[in-house]
Design an enzyme around this catalytic site. Structure first.
Site, short mmCIF file in Angstrom:
data_model
loop_
_atom_site.label_atom_id
_atom_site.label_comp_id
_atom_site.label_asym_id
_atom_site.label_seq_id
_atom_site.Cartn_x
_atom_site.Cartn_y
_atom_site.Cartn_z
N ASP A 159 -0.19 18.65 -21.19
CA ASP A 159 -1.06 17.41 -21.17
C ASP A 159 -0.09 16.60 -22.02
O ASP A 159 -0.33 16.84 -23.39
CB ASP A 159 -2.47 17.46 -21.63
CG ASP A 159 -3.23 16.18 -21.61
OD1 ASP A 159 -2.21 15.29 -21.67
OD2 ASP A 159 -4.32 16.45 -21.82
N PHE A 172 -22.09 11.96 -24.85
CA PHE A 172 -21.69 10.85 -25.78
C PHE A 172 -21.32 9.50 -25.36
O PHE A 172 -21.53 8.68 -25.92
CB PHE A 172 -20.42 11.41 -26.59
CG PHE A 172 -19.28 11.52 -25.88
CD1 PHE A 172 -19.24 12.89 -25.27
CD2 PHE A 172 -18.43 10.75 -25.60
CE1 PHE A 172 -17.95 13.26 -24.42
CE2 PHE A 172 -17.26 10.97 -24.93
CZ PHE A 172 -16.93 12.23 -24.30
N PHE A 203 -9.60 19.33 -24.42
CA PHE A 203 -9.88 17.99 -24.49
C PHE A 203 -11.26 17.64 -23.73
O PHE A 203 -11.22 18.58 -22.46
CB PHE A 203 -8.80 16.95 -24.07
CG PHE A 203 -9.13 15.78 -24.27
CD1 PHE A 203 -9.54 15.15 -25.47
CD2 PHE A 203 -9.68 14.72 -23.18
CE1 PHE A 203 -9.90 13.70 -25.63
CE2 PHE A 203 -10.07 13.40 -23.33
CZ PHE A 203 -10.22 12.95 -24.45
N THR A 204 -12.13 16.86 -23.78
CA THR A 204 -13.24 17.03 -23.08
C THR A 204 -13.22 16.96 -21.65
O THR A 204 -13.95 17.57 -21.05
CB THR A 204 -14.14 15.62 -23.65
OG1 THR A 204 -13.40 14.34 -23.43
CG2 THR A 204 -14.70 15.62 -25.19
N LYS A 231 -2.00 5.99 -22.58
CA LYS A 231 -1.71 6.12 -24.04
C LYS A 231 -0.12 6.42 -23.65
O LYS A 231 0.69 5.61 -24.55
CB LYS A 231 -2.30 7.49 -24.33
CG LYS A 231 -3.77 7.47 -24.53
CD LYS A 231 -3.98 8.92 -24.89
CE LYS A 231 -5.78 9.12 -24.99
NZ LYS A 231 -6.19 9.03 -26.37
N TYR A 276 0.71 -1.20 0.06
CA TYR A 276 0.17 -0.11 -0.02
C TYR A 276 0.98 1.23 0.05
O TYR A 276 0.67 2.08 -0.73
CB TYR A 276 -1.09 -0.04 1.26
CG TYR A 276 -1.92 1.10 1.16
CD1 TYR A 276 -3.03 0.85 0.62
CD2 TYR A 276 -1.55 2.42 1.65
CE1 TYR A 276 -3.90 1.97 0.50
CE2 TYR A 276 -2.25 3.57 1.67
CZ TYR A 276 -3.81 3.47 1.37
OH TYR A 276 -4.55 4.28 1.20
N ARG A 331 -16.38 12.39 -32.88
CA ARG A 331 -15.41 13.68 -32.48
C ARG A 331 -16.07 14.75 -33.05
O ARG A 331 -15.58 15.39 -34.07
CB ARG A 331 -14.02 13.62 -32.61
CG ARG A 331 -13.30 12.18 -31.84
CD ARG A 331 -12.81 12.61 -30.63
NE ARG A 331 -13.97 12.45 -29.47
CZ ARG A 331 -13.75 12.25 -28.24
NH1 ARG A 331 -12.48 12.11 -27.75
NH2 ARG A 331 -14.77 12.18 -27.10
N1 F0G Z 1 -5.88 14.19 -22.21
C1 F0G Z 1 -5.98 13.69 -23.48
C2 F0G Z 1 -5.04 14.69 -24.45
C3 F0G Z 1 -6.61 12.62 -23.85
O1 F0G Z 1 -6.66 12.06 -24.97
C4 F0G Z 1 -7.35 11.90 -22.75
C5 F0G Z 1 -8.18 10.70 -22.96
C6 F0G Z 1 -7.49 12.44 -21.48
C7 F0G Z 1 -6.34 13.75 -21.07
C8 F0G Z 1 -7.80 11.93 -20.09
O2 F0G Z 1 -7.26 10.57 -19.85
O3 F0G Z 1 -8.84 8.88 -20.44
O4 F0G Z 1 -6.68 8.34 -18.94
O5 F0G Z 1 -8.59 9.76 -18.18
N2 F0G Z 1 -8.18 10.47 -24.08
C9 F0G Z 1 -8.96 9.13 -24.48
C10 F0G Z 1 -9.34 8.90 -26.05
C11 F0G Z 1 -10.22 8.91 -23.47
O6 F0G Z 1 -10.18 8.04 -26.18
O7 F0G Z 1 -8.83 9.88 -26.62
P1 F0G Z 1 -7.93 9.31 -19.31
#
Ligand code: F0G
Length: 481
Positions: A222, A454, A132-133, A265, A80, A388
């Site tokens: 990011d 979405f 980003f979303t 990623k 832990y 997208r």
């Molecule tokens: N920033 C970027 C540029 C991303 O592409 C993503 C995730 C995140 C932050 C958030 O990271 O999913 O680990 O919480 N992109 C995924 C996609 C969801 O399918 O493009 P996460």
């Protein structure tokens, strides 16, 4: 470099790995694909994986792992608190970024949550190359506002501009000189996701950093899609062609105050983390990590995944490894351009992006052209892409649609997962759809969530066009799946 010239003269991206573990895939007949799509309410997130042939939804958490990652996972130190595996990961991040502090988080949005909780106050403005979303959702949740300052031409779909993810530094400078608003940080996104995985150049990042420093504003990177961006800097930015990937990584990190990433990623595994230099910021962030993510030596990540990230980050410094994704995507983009299909050019990272505004110009923006195209491609090939565009935007406060400036269908190419024949199959089914595009019509919501609609929203076709498309497929392809 990945591309290899065949005796015939054809250039192909050649896999520089061999596949030693495989997962069986089913390709359902077109009638079943149609039925499963409609049972999933035309939302590809609601499909079952077993019904999908090529899952091109995302590159997140679905990249192939290497033998060395798997070996490291077996050797992880489970605790832990105080796990040796964490210290190895911390050391790797320190080594790559030259930043002293590293805080683990369960994934990218976990990083975004704690950063927003600490740094964003109501009324704040956060300039960035592109949103980003999840990033924007966290900033807005804390009362902040996002301002996109993408370089001119960044949103032009067909272009030769190698760095469409650049910041508009002129606009950033004049904003910082003139605004009365509080700006807690400027955010740069590597491989800008929502405009087609488009990179920034090192020169642009350095200029952005200089402006931030002049005005005493933090620069946050990011780095979720840094891997692709590194490859593009190396291969497209002349001044950097003599630098190693590791040197480019360090030059990028030297520009930034805080770097966070999704290791789903960047790192070929699952997890995330925040690297930074300033202990005055690290301390309060640690409190938020402990509260939201987990103790400071795991942050919600399993130790096995931490071990995999450590190796994955090192592998991300290998040009042969990181070229595979972008080179496959370039192959796909080049072929589709040759066939006349509207795609985002130049090819970016992450995936190949179809331009739905040109693919299906007859579909009204409020009937979600890119989402309709995504549903059509599932019928045509059992291929799951990701919308997208407008569907990925939530509505304005007054209930009206917030129309996205770009309307894309993203066909992600998870790293080291697909073979070239699978990519060719995808190109073929997209081509067939292009030839039959007049059959594709729109979608409408039958159940619409308020936030990130979405993910879980339910939709229906505006007519029986999907049945007609499936029937056309059957008559064109005969018995073939
Ligand atoms: N920033 C970027 C540029 C991303 O592409 C993503 C995730 C995140 C932050 C958030 O990271 O999913 O680990 O919480 N992109 C995924 C996609 C969801 O399918 O493009 P996460």
């Amino acid at each position: 470099m990945q591309e290899i010239r065949l005796f015939s003269g054809e250039m192909i991206p050649l896999e520089r790995h061999k596949v030693r573990i495989v997962q069986k895939l089913e390709l359902l007949p077109v009638e079943d694909r149609l039925r499963r799509l409609q049972e999933a309410h035309n939302n590809l997130y609601l499909l079952k994986n077993r019904d999908i042939f090529l899952d091109m939804l995302t590159d997140s958490g679905v990249n192939a792992m290497s033998d060395k990652q798997l070996a490291a996972m077996m050797d992880a130190d489970d605790a832990y608190a105080g796990s040796e595996t964490f210290f190895q990961l911390e050391e790797k991040v320190q080594d790559l970024f030259g930043m002293e502090h590293f805080l683990p988080a369960h994934q990218g949005r976990g990083c975004e949550k704690v950063l927003a909780d600490l740094l964003i106050k109501p009324g704040d403005l956060v300039p960035m190359n592109y949103h980003f979303t999840t990033t924007r959702a966290h900033i807005v949740r804390c009362g902040g506002e996002v301002l996109e300052l993408l370089c001119e031409g960044g949103e032009i779909c067909t272009s030769d501009e190698p760095f469409k993810g650049n910041m508009n530094t002129t606009a950033l400078r004049s904003l910082l000189e003139s605004t009365q608003r509080n700006i807690p940080f400027v955010r740069m996104e590597a491989g800008a996701n929502l405009i087609g995985g488009q990179p920034f150049s090192l020169a642009n990042l350095q200029e952005t950093a200089a402006i931030c420093r002049e005005h005493g504003v933090l620069l946050v990177l990011d780095a979720s899609l840094l891997q692709d961006n590194l490859y593009f800097i190396k291969s497209r930015e002349e001044a950097c062609s003599g630098l190693s990937i590791r040197e480019i990584t360090r030059a990028i990190a030297d520009c930034c105050d805080i770097i966070y990433f999704s290791a789903r990623k960047f790192g070929f595994a699952k997890g995330g983390g925040i690297a930074l230099r300033d202990i005055a910021l690290a301390n309060p962030l640690q409190e938020l990590i402990v509260l939201n993510e987990g103790f400071l030596t795991y942050g919600g990540i399993s130790v096995r995944e931490m071990a995999a990230i450590t190796v994955g980050l090192e592998e991300s410094m290998d040009e042969t490894i990181i070229s595979q994704g972008p080179e496959f995507i370039r192959f796909m983009v080049d072929e589709l351009v040759r066939l006349g299909v509207p795609v985002i050019t130049p090819a970016g990272g992450l995936g190949c992006h179809l331009n739905a505004k040109e693919f299906v110009p007859h579909i009204a923006a409020d009937e979600y052209p890119a989402a309709a195209l995504a549903s059509a491609l599932f019928i045509a090939g059992g291929i799951r892409g990701m919308e997208r565009g407008t569907l990925s935007e939530d509505r304005n406060a007054d209930g009206s649609e917030k129309f996205a400036s770009m309307e894309l269908l993203r066909l992600a190419v998870p790293r080291r997962v697909f073979t070239l024949s699978q990519i060719k199959y995808c190109i073929d089914r997209v081509h067939w759809l292009w030839q039959n595009r007049e059959l594709i019509q729109g979608l409408k919501f039958t159940r619409e969530p308020k936030i990130l609609r979405f993910f879980t929203g339910e939709l229906a076709a505006v007519s029986d066009w999907q049945e007609k498309l499936a029937a056309r497929f059957r008559s064109d392809f005969g018995d073939s799946l």
